[in-house]
Design an enzyme around this catalytic site. Structure first.
Site, PDB file in Angstrom:
ATOM      1  N   LYS A  15       0.867  -0.927   0.166  1.00 25.18           N
ATOM      2  CA  LYS A  15       0.244  -0.115   0.051  1.00 25.18           C
ATOM      3  C   LYS A  15       0.705   1.165  -0.112  1.00 25.18           C
ATOM      4  CE  LYS A  15      -2.008   3.301   1.709  1.00 25.18           C
ATOM      5  NZ  LYS A  15      -1.467   4.022   1.400  1.00 25.18           N
ATOM      6  N   GLU A  60       8.073   0.832  12.760  1.00 20.84           N
ATOM      7  CA  GLU A  60       8.726   1.728  12.809  1.00 20.84           C
ATOM      8  C   GLU A  60       8.410   3.357  12.371  1.00 20.84           C
ATOM      9  OE1 GLU A  60      11.526   4.334  11.696  1.00 20.84           O
ATOM     10  OE2 GLU A  60      12.337   3.331   9.955  1.00 20.84           O
ATOM     11  N   CYS A  79      12.712  10.412   9.135  1.00 20.54           N
ATOM     12  CA  CYS A  79      12.289   9.751  10.675  1.00 20.54           C
ATOM     13  C   CYS A  79      13.205   9.686  12.113  1.00 20.54           C
ATOM     14  CB  CYS A  79      11.109   8.473  10.989  1.00 20.54           C
ATOM     15  SG  CYS A  79      12.187   7.202   9.539  1.00 20.54           S
ATOM     16  N   GLU A  92       7.527  16.041  16.796  1.00 24.83           N
ATOM     17  CA  GLU A  92       7.502  15.433  15.877  1.00 24.83           C
ATOM     18  C   GLU A  92       7.566  16.533  14.881  1.00 24.83           C
ATOM     19  OE1 GLU A  92       6.873  11.890  14.009  1.00 24.83           O
ATOM     20  OE2 GLU A  92       9.394  11.365  13.156  1.00 24.83           O
TER      21      GLU A  92
HETATM   22  P1  ADP Z   1       2.682  10.373   6.991  1.00 21.85           P
HETATM   23  O1  ADP Z   1       1.522  10.328   6.411  1.00 21.85           O
HETATM   24  O2  ADP Z   1       2.816  11.540   7.997  1.00 21.85           O
HETATM   25  O3  ADP Z   1       4.003   9.205   6.168  1.00 21.85           O
HETATM   26  P2  ADP Z   1       0.876   7.603   7.984  1.00 21.85           P
HETATM   27  O4  ADP Z   1       1.530   7.412   9.639  1.00 21.85           O
HETATM   28  O5  ADP Z   1      -0.922   8.550   8.614  1.00 21.85           O
HETATM   29  O6  ADP Z   1       1.730   8.628   7.813  1.00 21.85           O
HETATM   30  O7  ADP Z   1       1.375   7.400   7.428  1.00 21.85           O
HETATM   31  C1  ADP Z   1       2.432   6.364   6.500  1.00 21.85           C
HETATM   32  C2  ADP Z   1       0.889   5.423   5.895  1.00 21.85           C
HETATM   33  O8  ADP Z   1       0.557   4.661   6.729  1.00 21.85           O
HETATM   34  C3  ADP Z   1       0.717   5.975   4.332  1.00 21.85           C
HETATM   35  O9  ADP Z   1       0.684   5.527   3.715  1.00 21.85           O
HETATM   36  C4  ADP Z   1      -0.862   6.063   4.379  1.00 21.85           C
HETATM   37  O10 ADP Z   1      -1.543   5.485   3.684  1.00 21.85           O
HETATM   38  C5  ADP Z   1      -0.748   4.934   5.554  1.00 21.85           C
HETATM   39  N1  ADP Z   1      -2.279   4.488   6.486  1.00 21.85           N
HETATM   40  C6  ADP Z   1      -2.300   5.758   6.875  1.00 21.85           C
HETATM   41  N2  ADP Z   1      -4.026   5.295   8.015  1.00 21.85           N
HETATM   42  C7  ADP Z   1      -3.933   3.884   7.573  1.00 21.85           C
HETATM   43  C8  ADP Z   1      -4.687   2.527   8.800  1.00 21.85           C
HETATM   44  N3  ADP Z   1      -5.606   3.499   9.623  1.00 21.85           N
HETATM   45  N4  ADP Z   1      -4.377   1.807   8.108  1.00 21.85           N
HETATM   46  C9  ADP Z   1      -3.348   1.087   7.034  1.00 21.85           C
HETATM   47  N5  ADP Z   1      -2.857   1.839   6.730  1.00 21.85           N
HETATM   48  C10 ADP Z   1      -2.441   3.806   6.993  1.00 21.85           C
END
Ligand code: ADP
Length: 489
Positions: free
Chosen positions: A179, A254, A288, A391
């Site tokens: 994803k 992570e 990060c 952060e």
């Molecule tokens: P950032 O936007 O700071 O990178 P996120 O942790 O929200 O932080 O996003 C990292 C990844 O996690 C992205 O690919 C996002 O689409 C995915 N993501 C966000 N929310 C969810 C969720 N509830 N379940 C699974 N994946 C998610």
């Protein structure tokens, strides 16, 4: 001016639109122009991708190949990544805003290829163990693939971080559903066709694009998924661990960080200043591991700041496609607003802005809509302040003066995060002492972001759960099985 790319899911060896035909827009942070329309997947698309990965794992040829055959295909995949380096690097420059010189030659694309070939080689060296119980029984242990693995990565280093998970997942014999980050999905979208070109069977690598809360959640909670490897924010990492718990999936996360660079008065400033600059502003501070808190011992505060501020001010902020650009834009308007809110907070609270804090003047007309910010340095002596605790994930560092070693250790550990820490001193005994006291997954001494793919990588405290790298990745992406044989009559 730019062609608008159509980016599709990749399921069972072919590009397919989202089941409902929906798409979402992706713009470039360079100029805010629309650059892609990307499939916006739903539960149904997640189901299709997981079904393809399940079938490929349970009944496909991937698991029946010898380790050498699988590793050969992965090494070919690494070669194709190098062959297509220019294209991948250019996509990341356009999508994330990374300076092109950091993505292509000797940069992230090389490392991405190495993420795949390293684990291909590693898998060939793996061995099981035997635990004889005298002459009566013998145990032997095998490391089997776990099954369908979901890989979720963030927008800041999309291609490199995805390959960091994909390499060991495939080398261990798993099948995957990726994803990609919805903010920067373009380079990761190519991994399916690259895998196919390398001879990896259909269904082994699947990619579904879309919103984390929708398709990401559909994947992490899916009953037919066995493992989730996630890199991203601490908030999302918590949600993912909860959603993956329904079927006891293996999970490694992570997460965020708030690393400190400790500059002791006996540091060699010729190393420490450029090192701390790199730690602060690489990828526009959107890393990060970024050294976003600068702890400087008081007796060298003036000398250090004079040099550090001068280097930050000399930074060339601009179009990532120019080879002499040091720092590109912030990835999106949302992120720009978030980063700016910390600068506003600092100003409102009377903190001194030593450099930056604003958009650069005189941006060329064609990029004037992009979210550029000058490298920013804020004197923020209170270690408990918001700016030293949260952060920021942008080109902003806070400077905290300190007097003693004990005080520095206390300030560094006064954080919910524990991803990495950086120590600058010419006194090796002190470096060792302090390294042992810092609660973090990685400590660098007199350098930053030096990576060997064999070492454990991950976060302490709220920076994560689990370690990846070398045997740590292979343990995570495999299921240890013990087989006990009775020998006695
Ligand atoms: P950032 O936007 O700071 O990178 P996120 O942790 O929200 O932080 O996003 C990292 C990844 O996690 C992205 O690919 C996002 O689409 C995915 N993501 C966000 N929310 C969810 C969720 N509830 N379940 C699974 N994946 C998610």
């Amino acid at each position: 001016m730019t062609n608008i790319r159509q980016v599709y899911n990749w399921i069972n060896g072919e590009y397919v639109p989202a089941s409902n035909g929906e798409t979402f827009d992706v713009t470039t942070p360079i100029s805010q122009e629309l650059i892609a329309e990307v499939s916006e997947s739903t539960q149904e698309d997640a189901d299709r991708a997981v079904a393809a990965a399940r079938e490929a794992f349970d009944n496909g040829p991937w698991g029946k190949l010898t380790v050498k055959e699988r590793s050969d295909k992965l090494r070919r995949m690494a070669e194709i990544i190098i062959e297509r380096a220019e294209e991948i690097g250019t996509l990341d420059a356009m999508d994330v805003g990374k300076p092109i010189r950091n993505t292509v030659q000797g940069g992230e694309v090389d490392r991405s290829a190495n993420n795949i070939s390293f684990f291909a080689d590693y898998a060939e060296m793996m061995h099981g163990e035997a635990f004889p119980m005298g002459k009566d029984y013998i145990n032997y242990t095998t490391y089997d693939p776990v099954g369908v693995s979901v890989l979720i990565t963030p927008w800041n280093i999309p291609f490199m971080l995805t390959t960091w998970k994909l390499g060991p997942a495939l080398a261990a014999g798993n099948t995957v559903v990726i994803k990609p980050p919805e903010v920067t999905p373009l380079s990761v979208a190519l991994l399916g066709e690259i895998a196919k070109e390398a001879g990896i069977p259909d269904g082994v690598v699947n990619i579904v694009h879309g919103k984390g809360g929708v398709v990401g959640n559909a994947l992490t909670s899916h009953e037919a998924v066995d493992l989730v490897s996630f890199t991203g924010s601490t908030k999302t990492g918590t949600i993912i661990q909860q959603s993956a718990a329904n079927t006891q999936k293996k999970v490694s996360v992570e997460l965020g960080g708030k690393a400190a660079d400790i500059i002791f008065s006996d540091a060699d400033l010729k190393k420490a200043v450029p090192g701390a600059i790199r730690a602060a502003y690489t990828n526009t501070g959107q890393v990060c591991l970024a050294g976003s808190r600068l702890l400087v011992q008081e007796d060298i505060l003036d000398a250090f700041l004079e040099a550090f501020v001068a280097e930050a001010k000399a930074f060339k902020v601009g179009d990532p496609n120019d080879v002499d650009t040091d720092m590109g834009p912030i990835v999106s308007e949302d992120q720009f607003q978030k980063v700016s809110s910390y600068i506003d907070w600092a100003k409102d609270n009377g903190l001194e802005i030593l450099a930056g804090g604003k958009r650069p003047d005189n941006l060329p007309e064609e990029i004037s809509e992009g979210y550029y910010l000058e490298p920013t340095i804020i004197l923020a002596p209170d270690p408990n302040s918001k700016i030293n605790q949260e952060e920021i994930f942008g080109p902003v560092v806070s400077v905290i003066p300190f007097q003693t070693e004990e005080e520095a250790i206390k300030i560094v550990n006064n954080s919910i995060y524990g991803l990495d820490g950086v120590i600058w001193t010419e006194n090796l005994a002190k470096a060792h002492r302090v390294a042992h006291e810092i609660k973090a997954g990685t400590i660098w001494i007199n350098d930053w972001f030096v990576r060997d793919l064999r070492v454990p990588f991950g976060g302490a405290k709220q920076s994560g759960n689990g370690r990846e790298g070398g045997r740590f990745s292979m343990e995570f992406f495999t299921e240890a099985k013990n087989i006990c044989i009775r020998i006695k009559d």
